[in-house]
Design a protein around this motif. Structure first.
Motif, PDB file in Angstrom:
ATOM      1  N   ASN A 251       1.229   4.645  -3.418  1.00  0.00           N
ATOM      2  CA  ASN A 251       2.432   3.915  -3.023  1.00  0.00           C
ATOM      3  C   ASN A 251       2.036   2.850  -2.011  1.00  0.00           C
ATOM      4  N   PRO A 252       2.251   1.566  -2.239  1.00  0.00           N
ATOM      5  CA  PRO A 252       3.087   0.940  -3.269  1.00  0.00           C
ATOM      6  C   PRO A 252       2.324   0.431  -4.490  1.00  0.00           C
ATOM      7  N   LEU A 390      -0.174  -6.995  -9.495  1.00  0.00           N
ATOM      8  CA  LEU A 390      -1.558  -7.130  -9.036  1.00  0.00           C
ATOM      9  C   LEU A 390      -2.416  -6.016  -9.629  1.00  0.00           C
ATOM     10  N   ILE A 391      -1.807  -4.895  -9.944  1.00  0.00           N
ATOM     11  CA  ILE A 391      -2.514  -3.731 -10.481  1.00  0.00           C
ATOM     12  C   ILE A 391      -1.659  -3.191 -11.621  1.00  0.00           C
ATOM     13  N   ARG A 392      -2.299  -2.789 -12.716  1.00  0.00           N
ATOM     14  CA  ARG A 392      -1.539  -2.179 -13.820  1.00  0.00           C
ATOM     15  C   ARG A 392      -1.636  -0.671 -13.670  1.00  0.00           C
ATOM     16  N   PRO A 393      -0.558  -0.027 -13.210  1.00  0.00           N
ATOM     17  CA  PRO A 393      -0.647   1.409 -12.907  1.00  0.00           C
ATOM     18  C   PRO A 393      -0.705   2.261 -14.172  1.00  0.00           C
ATOM     19  N   LEU A 399       5.599  -1.006  -9.392  1.00  0.00           N
ATOM     20  CA  LEU A 399       4.819  -2.185  -9.772  1.00  0.00           C
ATOM     21  C   LEU A 399       4.634  -3.007  -8.503  1.00  0.00           C
ATOM     22  N   TRP A 400       3.389  -3.220  -8.118  1.00  0.00           N
ATOM     23  CA  TRP A 400       3.077  -4.007  -6.914  1.00  0.00           C
ATOM     24  C   TRP A 400       2.761  -5.419  -7.387  1.00  0.00           C
ATOM     25  N   CYS A 401       3.672  -6.347  -7.061  1.00  0.00           N
ATOM     26  CA  CYS A 401       3.615  -7.676  -7.681  1.00  0.00           C
ATOM     27  C   CYS A 401       3.371  -8.783  -6.668  1.00  0.00           C
ATOM     28  N   ARG A 402       2.841  -9.866  -7.172  1.00  0.00           N
ATOM     29  CA  ARG A 402       2.589 -11.045  -6.361  1.00  0.00           C
ATOM     30  C   ARG A 402       3.508 -12.173  -6.802  1.00  0.00           C
ATOM     31  N   PHE A 441       8.211  -3.156  -6.827  1.00  0.00           N
ATOM     32  CA  PHE A 441       9.380  -2.937  -7.687  1.00  0.00           C
ATOM     33  C   PHE A 441       9.350  -1.521  -8.254  1.00  0.00           C
ATOM     34  N   ASN A 442      10.541  -0.956  -8.434  1.00  0.00           N
ATOM     35  CA  ASN A 442      10.701   0.352  -9.070  1.00  0.00           C
ATOM     36  C   ASN A 442      11.241   0.106 -10.477  1.00  0.00           C
TER      37      ASN A 442
END
Lengths: 460, 460
Positions: A251-252, A390-393, A399-402, A441-442
């Motif tokens: 997380n995150p 930024l990373i594909r979980p 989702l950690w986005c830029r 984002f969730n």
């Protein structure tokens, strides 16, 4: 304009710097008049004047009979901007919690840390409640044993054994929540002023918790493979007492530590006598299990904590700790002293019943499938706005986005609140405040198209 | 035999004194080697030697990667006796909690702090569970708002208003338990080293809690009318930050503060800027309401805490705090940081339902009647053994009794454990350890004649 400062002004600046540098956070008590006078080598009356003037500015406030405290919401933004590099003071680690927990009906919550209620196993919970209504009186009316409900403790031991992590009965306990598990461990192992290592970005409530413990927080960049190995090694020079991390869908970021990185972290921990708290709150959202520090280490210097809020129920308030028996014994005493016990025994029985029932595995399989679909859809929708992960979980709901250059996600979050959309801007996760272009984002909370409309409007 | 001591021996004695004087309790971390070396003006290697020798004696123990801790159970009794005045180290404030919470089936518990399960409103709880099973999904699966369930907060506001204590919505919050309420307040208002005033005798878990906060505890004798007024006034000279007390059937004495004493305590508190935490956990067991500090003060410098464990259910884990709005705001943030919220929203809804339902008042009336009978019977039976109540309580389940001269109730408690009877010896309630001839009995748990047999045998 570098006029020589008066003693009072020097004191005021010293306190402003401590607040700006986060040595003192909102709600923290500022040093007592006597103590600050001693430290700064001035008379108490000079400190009184400095505090009175800072109170007049709204920087601190007096509480009758209890000294002065750093003001929370009412720090005037203009003053804050003058304090040094601009900081999103009104979007502090508490911001997301407060917004999300207190959201009114109809609010959209792509920034929150939980699944929508209709994704949770409501029928299993209802069945459990009906079973409880027929159970013996003790579980409905009495305190639990100090370690917690035997039934749930046994479920945990069995689950850990399936991971090849043997855990003796005196190595595991229940707590009121995963957060409370972390808090108890911090109370046992930390003293004010100790150094604690966290991930950057990392879970914002860990930062809020550590602030309450008055420790010195340092951070290590967290990437797709886990904590940066060089930065982690370098951080050992500051002799942190604890390293606090999320495993299994971090997380995150949603990232997963690589086996090599996990081994490296444990080797460095052993070499520098570092204790690790590994929070596996999101473990059941993993379609495939990932390396776990607690398993590799065999609960020697790693404490495992977790809970049931993400896949079962956040309403039942239950977490756990597994670790060395002597630590567990001390933690049980500490929980009795501070809460007179852990979770509700009725809630623990209910959770144990649902976990033992055959339906839980099926529920997880459904969740994994549903989340994969939601992740795909949200990624596509966000891409239309130029927002990219930024990373594909490998699983989970984050989702950690830029965002594009020049966009401050703190500002986006502030604008979207007005539109009934609660977001989780990057800097609430970042001790170094390096994530103002990022946002968490969730994906399970992003069905409503109004979210994308509000985002687009806020970015314009 | 007063040989000059080596530096190592001096260090060892200094640490022994801190343990004997309770500056350090079982499980507490001893000062770090570096810090202790600085403080004592010796080299770190001398401290290492002193700690190693104390560890070999069993006084402290090393935890890998975490320094040295004061040993708990394994302090050899012989050594303890040499440390100064004899102390019942194995019957510390945790003793009763541990014994009572972990008691096996068939154990008799006249020392515990709760009613037997068949005295509790089981049918109302079962009905509440069935109603919950039919309720909306959110209450079963989701986190509560940060302050807690609206329904239960409204019930509390209404109850307080009936006492002529108006409480605004931002002046009350739910917590995981009454103990956790106290803990949160201590975290907000206390710093390590602060002085806190408690009652002697007083609730043992307050003492355990304060030890976890590393504060300096002073005490005031508590008699039939409340705290001794002269001792209370004298204690003000030590500028305590907090006074922590039980109102409405004080634990363990069952006493009730007199109106004159209540007014005096509040006047002294105002004159010395003292904050008071008044725990009204036993309030619903009072047949007639007694003076309440929170009501007289209007929640200005008094914080009210309480819970539902004594008359409704200890299994549902729920407490509350009422106080000044700015304190409540800070306490809510602190609870989010340390537990990510308060009690289970499902539990809070259930409690609200039972409290609103007409049956609760009737349940209380029955309890009062049943307790009056049990009190009479236990008093008569104890009299046959020469054990007499020091105070005749107006309600509740506690009897604070005195044994004949020469009897150490700690020893009686130890002997009775072997007979399956858990008692609450006086000194666990007494910071000054002046209550070794006293014992707290729970009259609701004293039906079984074996209790009196075991007591008689232990006294022989």
């Amino acid at each position: 304009m570098s006029q020589p400062k008066t003693k009072t002004e020097t004191l005021m600046q010293a306190l402003r710097d401590r607040i700006a540098g986060r040595a003192l956070g909102p709600g923290d008590r500022v040093p007592s008049i006597r103590r600050f006078a001693e430290v700064m080598g001035v008379s108490p009356s000079t400190v009184v004047e400095a505090y009175d003037r800072l109170a007049a500015e709204g920087m601190i406030r007096s509480r009758r009979g209890s000294g002065f405290y750093v003001a929370a919401a009412n720090i005037p933004p203009m003053k804050v901007a003058q304090m040094g590099p601009p900081r999103a003071r009104d979007i502090d680690p508490f911001w997301v919690s407060r917004q999300a927990l207190n959201a009114g009906p109809g609010t959209l919550q792509p920034g929150c840390g939980w699944l929508p209620e209709d994704w949770m196993p409501q029928e299993a919970l209802r069945k459990g409640l009906r079973a409880l209504a027929k159970s013996g009186g003790a579980v409905l009316t009495s305190y639990a044993s100090a370690q917690g409900s035997d039934a749930l403790l046994r479920v945990l031991q069995t689950r850990f054994a399936e991971e090849n992590l043997p855990v003796a009965p005196d190595q595991v306990m229940l707590t009121g929540s995963a957060s409370q598990a972390m808090d108890l461990i911090c109370r046992l192992l930390l003293n004010p002023g100790d150094t604690v290592l966290v991930d950057d970005p990392g879970y914002f409530n860990f930062h809020a918790l550590l602030r309450a413990h008055r420790v010195h927080v340092i951070s290590v960049p967290y990437g797709p493979d886990g904590p940066d190995p060089h930065a982690f090694a370098a951080a050992m020079q500051q002799t942190p007492r604890l390293y606090i991390t999320n495993s299994a869908l971090h997380n995150p970021t949603g990232a997963t530590i690589s086996p090599q990185n996990a081994h490296r972290v444990l080797s460095l921990a052993a070499a520098h006598d570092l204790t690790i708290v590994e929070d596996e709150t999101f473990a059941d959202l993993e379609p495939e299990p990932s390396p776990r520090l607690a398993v590799l280490d065999g609960l020697n210097r790693v404490l495992r904590i977790g809970g049931f809020s993400k896949t079962l129920s956040a309403s039942l308030r239950c977490g756990y700790i597994a670790g060395r028996a002597d630590w567990i014994e001390a933690l049980v005493d500490l929980q009795v002293a501070t809460s007179f016990g852990g979770p509700s025994p009725a809630a623990a029985e209910l959770l144990a019943g649902v976990l033992i029932g055959g339906g839980y595995r099926k529920h997880l399989t459904n969740l994994h499938r549903r989340l994969a679909t939601a992740r795909k859809r949200a990624t596509a929708q966000l891409a239309l706005l130029g927002i990219a992960p930024l990373i594909r979980p490998r699983g989970g709901f984050y989702l950690w986005c830029r965002f594009s250059d020049g966009i401050d996600t703190g500002e986006i979050a502030r604008r979207c609140v007005a539109d009934g959309v609660i977001l989780a801007p990057g800097n609430v996760f970042s001790p170094s405040e390096n994530a103002d272009r990022c946002m968490r984002f969730n994906v399970a909370q992003m069905d409503n198209p109004h979210i994308y409309v509000a985002l687009k409007k806020a970015m314009a």
